[in-house]
Scaffold this motif. Structure first.
Motif, PDB file in Angstrom:
ATOM      1  N   PHE A  94      38.005   6.326 -50.914  1.00 19.98           N
ATOM      2  CA  PHE A  94      38.333   5.167 -50.070  1.00 19.98           C
ATOM      3  C   PHE A  94      39.512   5.492 -49.160  1.00 19.98           C
ATOM      4  O   PHE A  94      39.490   5.171 -47.966  1.00 19.98           O
ATOM      5  CB  PHE A  94      38.623   3.922 -50.920  1.00 19.98           C
ATOM      6  CG  PHE A  94      37.405   3.116 -51.233  1.00 19.98           C
ATOM      7  CD1 PHE A  94      36.852   2.256 -50.288  1.00 19.98           C
ATOM      8  CD2 PHE A  94      36.798   3.210 -52.473  1.00 19.98           C
ATOM      9  CE1 PHE A  94      35.715   1.511 -50.571  1.00 19.98           C
ATOM     10  CE2 PHE A  94      35.657   2.467 -52.771  1.00 19.98           C
ATOM     11  CZ  PHE A  94      35.116   1.612 -51.815  1.00 19.98           C
ATOM     12  N   ALA A  95      40.541   6.143 -49.710  1.00 20.25           N
ATOM     13  CA  ALA A  95      41.703   6.505 -48.886  1.00 20.25           C
ATOM     14  C   ALA A  95      41.285   7.449 -47.757  1.00 20.25           C
ATOM     15  O   ALA A  95      41.684   7.267 -46.601  1.00 20.25           O
ATOM     16  CB  ALA A  95      42.783   7.143 -49.758  1.00 20.25           C
ATOM     17  N   THR A  96      40.474   8.442 -48.077  1.00 19.23           N
ATOM     18  CA  THR A  96      39.992   9.394 -47.069  1.00 19.23           C
ATOM     19  C   THR A  96      39.141   8.683 -46.022  1.00 19.23           C
ATOM     20  O   THR A  96      39.286   8.933 -44.822  1.00 19.23           O
ATOM     21  CB  THR A  96      39.176  10.520 -47.738  1.00 19.23           C
ATOM     22  OG1 THR A  96      40.011  11.195 -48.688  1.00 19.23           O
ATOM     23  CG2 THR A  96      38.644  11.506 -46.730  1.00 19.23           C
ATOM     24  N   ALA A  97      38.264   7.799 -46.459  1.00 14.00           N
ATOM     25  CA  ALA A  97      37.383   7.088 -45.527  1.00 14.00           C
ATOM     26  C   ALA A  97      38.193   6.228 -44.564  1.00 14.00           C
ATOM     27  O   ALA A  97      37.926   6.224 -43.357  1.00 14.00           O
ATOM     28  CB  ALA A  97      36.381   6.234 -46.293  1.00 14.00           C
ATOM     29  N   SER A 126      24.723   0.998 -45.808  1.00 13.12           N
ATOM     30  CA  SER A 126      25.302   2.312 -46.047  1.00 13.12           C
ATOM     31  C   SER A 126      26.704   2.305 -45.460  1.00 13.12           C
ATOM     32  O   SER A 126      26.995   1.561 -44.532  1.00 13.12           O
ATOM     33  CB  SER A 126      24.460   3.404 -45.378  1.00 13.12           C
ATOM     34  OG  SER A 126      25.001   4.666 -45.671  1.00 13.12           O
ATOM     35  N   PHE A 127      27.570   3.096 -46.022  1.00  9.35           N
ATOM     36  CA  PHE A 127      28.927   3.240 -45.500  1.00  9.35           C
ATOM     37  C   PHE A 127      29.220   4.729 -45.509  1.00  9.35           C
ATOM     38  O   PHE A 127      29.824   5.251 -46.437  1.00  9.35           O
ATOM     39  CB  PHE A 127      29.904   2.443 -46.357  1.00  9.35           C
ATOM     40  CG  PHE A 127      31.322   2.447 -45.851  1.00  9.35           C
ATOM     41  CD1 PHE A 127      31.612   2.497 -44.501  1.00  9.35           C
ATOM     42  CD2 PHE A 127      32.374   2.377 -46.742  1.00  9.35           C
ATOM     43  CE1 PHE A 127      32.917   2.493 -44.041  1.00  9.35           C
ATOM     44  CE2 PHE A 127      33.686   2.368 -46.312  1.00  9.35           C
ATOM     45  CZ  PHE A 127      33.957   2.418 -44.960  1.00  9.35           C
ATOM     46  N   PRO A 128      28.722   5.446 -44.481  1.00  7.87           N
ATOM     47  CA  PRO A 128      28.845   6.904 -44.472  1.00  7.87           C
ATOM     48  C   PRO A 128      30.247   7.433 -44.732  1.00  7.87           C
ATOM     49  O   PRO A 128      30.390   8.414 -45.478  1.00  7.87           O
ATOM     50  CB  PRO A 128      28.347   7.304 -43.080  1.00  7.87           C
ATOM     51  CG  PRO A 128      27.438   6.206 -42.681  1.00  7.87           C
ATOM     52  CD  PRO A 128      28.018   4.957 -43.297  1.00  7.87           C
ATOM     53  N   PRO A 129      31.322   6.818 -44.193  1.00  9.69           N
ATOM     54  CA  PRO A 129      32.640   7.408 -44.473  1.00  9.69           C
ATOM     55  C   PRO A 129      32.954   7.514 -45.962  1.00  9.69           C
ATOM     56  O   PRO A 129      33.498   8.522 -46.409  1.00  9.69           O
ATOM     57  CB  PRO A 129      33.609   6.470 -43.745  1.00  9.69           C
ATOM     58  CG  PRO A 129      32.800   5.901 -42.624  1.00  9.69           C
ATOM     59  CD  PRO A 129      31.414   5.734 -43.213  1.00  9.69           C
ATOM     60  N   ILE A 130      32.600   6.496 -46.763  1.00  5.73           N
ATOM     61  CA  ILE A 130      32.912   6.562 -48.191  1.00  5.73           C
ATOM     62  C   ILE A 130      32.014   7.561 -48.899  1.00  5.73           C
ATOM     63  O   ILE A 130      32.460   8.315 -49.767  1.00  5.73           O
ATOM     64  CB  ILE A 130      32.868   5.168 -48.871  1.00  5.73           C
ATOM     65  CG1 ILE A 130      33.439   5.220 -50.302  1.00  5.73           C
ATOM     66  CG2 ILE A 130      31.476   4.631 -48.947  1.00  5.73           C
ATOM     67  CD1 ILE A 130      34.896   5.415 -50.364  1.00  5.73           C
ATOM     68  N   VAL A 131      30.759   7.626 -48.519  1.00  8.37           N
ATOM     69  CA  VAL A 131      29.825   8.567 -49.146  1.00  8.37           C
ATOM     70  C   VAL A 131      30.256  10.004 -48.840  1.00  8.37           C
ATOM     71  O   VAL A 131      30.338  10.847 -49.735  1.00  8.37           O
ATOM     72  CB  VAL A 131      28.379   8.293 -48.678  1.00  8.37           C
ATOM     73  CG1 VAL A 131      27.429   9.367 -49.155  1.00  8.37           C
ATOM     74  CG2 VAL A 131      27.922   6.914 -49.158  1.00  8.37           C
ATOM     75  N   GLU A 132      30.543  10.272 -47.570  1.00 10.77           N
ATOM     76  CA  GLU A 132      30.980  11.620 -47.176  1.00 10.77           C
ATOM     77  C   GLU A 132      32.304  11.976 -47.834  1.00 10.77           C
ATOM     78  O   GLU A 132      32.493  13.112 -48.298  1.00 10.77           O
ATOM     79  CB  GLU A 132      31.114  11.699 -45.652  1.00 10.77           C
ATOM     80  CG  GLU A 132      29.784  11.587 -44.931  1.00 10.77           C
ATOM     81  CD  GLU A 132      29.923  11.260 -43.446  1.00 10.77           C
ATOM     82  OE1 GLU A 132      31.065  11.232 -42.926  1.00 10.77           O
ATOM     83  OE2 GLU A 132      28.871  11.025 -42.813  1.00 10.77           O
ATOM     84  N   ALA A 133      33.233  11.027 -47.887  1.00 12.11           N
ATOM     85  CA  ALA A 133      34.536  11.293 -48.489  1.00 12.11           C
ATOM     86  C   ALA A 133      34.421  11.538 -49.988  1.00 12.11           C
ATOM     87  O   ALA A 133      35.116  12.400 -50.537  1.00 12.11           O
ATOM     88  CB  ALA A 133      35.481  10.124 -48.210  1.00 12.11           C
TER      89      ALA A 133
END
Length: 193
Positions: free
Chosen positions: A90-93, A65-72
């Protein structure tokens, strides 16, 4: 509330320390020669604490899992098409990650791209994150998560990102967040040469 914030910061710091020490030991001794006990000792934690953060040594290097990309991705404006939303996510993450977290990501990619066991482990775990991304994009577009066009967009996006990761593993001077954005912009343009 303040205690909760402090507790979360301490957990994040412990996690980053474990990762930093693990990758230092991997570079010095090799992935297979490094034990979880050595990592725990270097991070100044008990072995049981190590396993609360990472169930196995493999989990240091693999991502299910890669929470930053999922959340972003979940917060991107609805007017963005799926590929535009992925690029913005991706930029936001990357913006949400500290330099230490980005460096730990590069360390992880060095081993994930060069140790055969870890390449296979990442391939086994990738359906989970792809499934999360598919569900979000399906909700955004009103399509089914297994829609072939969404599959193609996700596959193309993660394919170019994977190529950047492989290059980043070999070139520590690369600005991976910028290269990911460039790669996704090129994909958006239709891959014109």
């Amino acid at each position: 509330m303040a205690n909760s914030g402090l507790r979360e910061r301490k957990k994040a710091k412990t996690r980053e320390t474990i990762l930093r020490e693990a990758f230092r030991l991997f570079r010095e001794q090799g992935y297979h020669a490094t034990t979880t006990e050595q990592i725990a000792e270097a991070a100044e934690i008990a072995p049981s604490t190590f396993f609360r953060y990472f169930p196995t040594k493999e989990d240091l290097v693999t991502l299910d899992s890669f929470p930053p990309i999922v959340e972003a991705l979940a917060i991107q404006p609805p007017e963005l098409d799926p590929l535009g939303a992925l690029r913005a996510a991706f930029a936001t993450a990357f913006t949400s990650l500290s330099d230490e977290q980005i460096n730990a990501g590069r360390d992880r990619e060095v081993f994930a791209a060069t140790v055969p066991d870890l390449i296979a482990a990442n391939l086994r775990k990738s359906p989970r994150i792809i499934g999360e991304i598919s569900r979000i994009l399906a909700d955004r577009t009103g399509r089914a998560p297994d829609d072939p066009e969404l599959r193609n967009i996700i596959g193309a996006a993660f394919g170019v990102v994977a190529m950047v990761w492989i290059q980043w593993a070999r070139d520590d001077t690369m600005d991976a967040p910028a290269e990911v954005d460039n790669a996704l912009a090129h994909l958006q343009s239709g891959l014109k040469v």
